[in-house]
Design a protein around this motif. Structure first.
Motif, PDB file in Angstrom:
ATOM      1  N   ARG A 170      -0.064  -8.908  -0.677  1.00 57.49           N
ATOM      2  CA  ARG A 170       1.132  -8.073  -0.615  1.00 57.49           C
ATOM      3  C   ARG A 170       1.870  -8.047  -1.943  1.00 57.49           C
ATOM      4  N   ARG A 173       1.223  -4.970  -4.092  1.00 63.70           N
ATOM      5  CA  ARG A 173       1.411  -3.632  -3.533  1.00 63.70           C
ATOM      6  C   ARG A 173       2.880  -3.234  -3.649  1.00 63.70           C
ATOM      7  N   PRO A 176       5.586  -3.619  -0.225  1.00 66.19           N
ATOM      8  CA  PRO A 176       6.215  -4.924   0.021  1.00 66.19           C
ATOM      9  C   PRO A 176       7.157  -5.346  -1.095  1.00 66.19           C
TER      10      PRO A 176
END
Length: 231
Positions: A170, A173, A176
């Motif tokens: 996460r 990305r 997030p």
């Protein structure tokens, strides 16, 4: 048996069962954390004013609830969301500090412990971290540790910001990272010092390996910074 288990986990048909099991695990952990929170913070449910700062925060929340303006009709040195937190608890449970204490002990504190557990994917380390924080967070002087002060309230969004980027997948990305920045921005509007959590959060999207493409790091940092700036 292991091969069958792997096949079920990889198959779409097995995924709802896995998600359901994980959901029950998280719900069970939250229930345990609520119980431990109540055992360690029961005093806050019978003593209304634990710290003089709480009285000031309550007055500020009453100004909001009565339609007044912060920093005009009421002046204190805290950012606005702390008074919003107090006001929301009283909207739900009635006027006074005991509703704020109840909301803190039953919702806020257990959710912070759950964030500590989530940072370790709810394994043994995560459960231990959550329980340790619950006990440590209620230790020492009652008027400091049990009061619903800004230092405690800011942990609710800030801890989940950390939990969001604790997972390496996460942390690279943008969604997030945007949400983590948003949560930390909200924490900063509870108390200014939460802004000092931003550098550790900014380290996560840089990637764990020196070989990570530098060109990909800038959008990650931009997403984190944009989320932080929004509140």
């Amino acid at each position: 048996v292991r091969a069958v288990g792997r096949d079920r986990m990889a198959s779409p048909a097995g995924r709802p069962e896995i998600v359901g099991t994980r959901g029950r695990l998280v719900l069970g952990l939250f229930g345990i954390f609520v119980l431990v929170s109540l055992l360690t913070r029961w005093l806050s449910l019978v003593v209304e004013v634990l710290d003089v700062d709480e009285a000031a925060h309550t007055v500020g929340s009453w100004v909001l609830l009565d339609g007044g303006r912060l920093y005009t009709d009421f002046v204190d040195n805290k950012p606005p969301l702390l008074y919003g937190y107090y006001a929301l608890a009283q909207l739900l449970l009635g006027r006074g500090l005991l509703p704020v204490h109840a909301t803190t002990a039953i919702v806020t504190v257990p959710l912070v412990a759950l964030a500590a557990s989530a940072a370790f994917r709810h394994d043994r380390r995560g459960v231990a971290a959550g329980l340790l924080w619950l006990v440590y967070g209620a230790s020492f002087l009652a008027h400091d540790m049990l009061a619903a002060n800004a230092e405690l309230v800011l942990l609710l969004p800030a801890s989940w910001a950390i939990a969001l980027v604790a997972d390496e997948g996460r942390a690279i990305r943008w969604r997030p990272l945007l949400l983590a920045g948003l949560l930390l921005g909200l924490a900063t509007l509870v108390k200014h010092q939460a802004a000092f959590w931003l550098p550790p959060l900014g380290w996560a999207p840089l990637g764990p390996r020196p070989s990570a493409a530098t060109g990909r790091r800038a959008p990650r940092l931009l997403a984190l910074g944009a989320g932080f700036a929004l509140p």
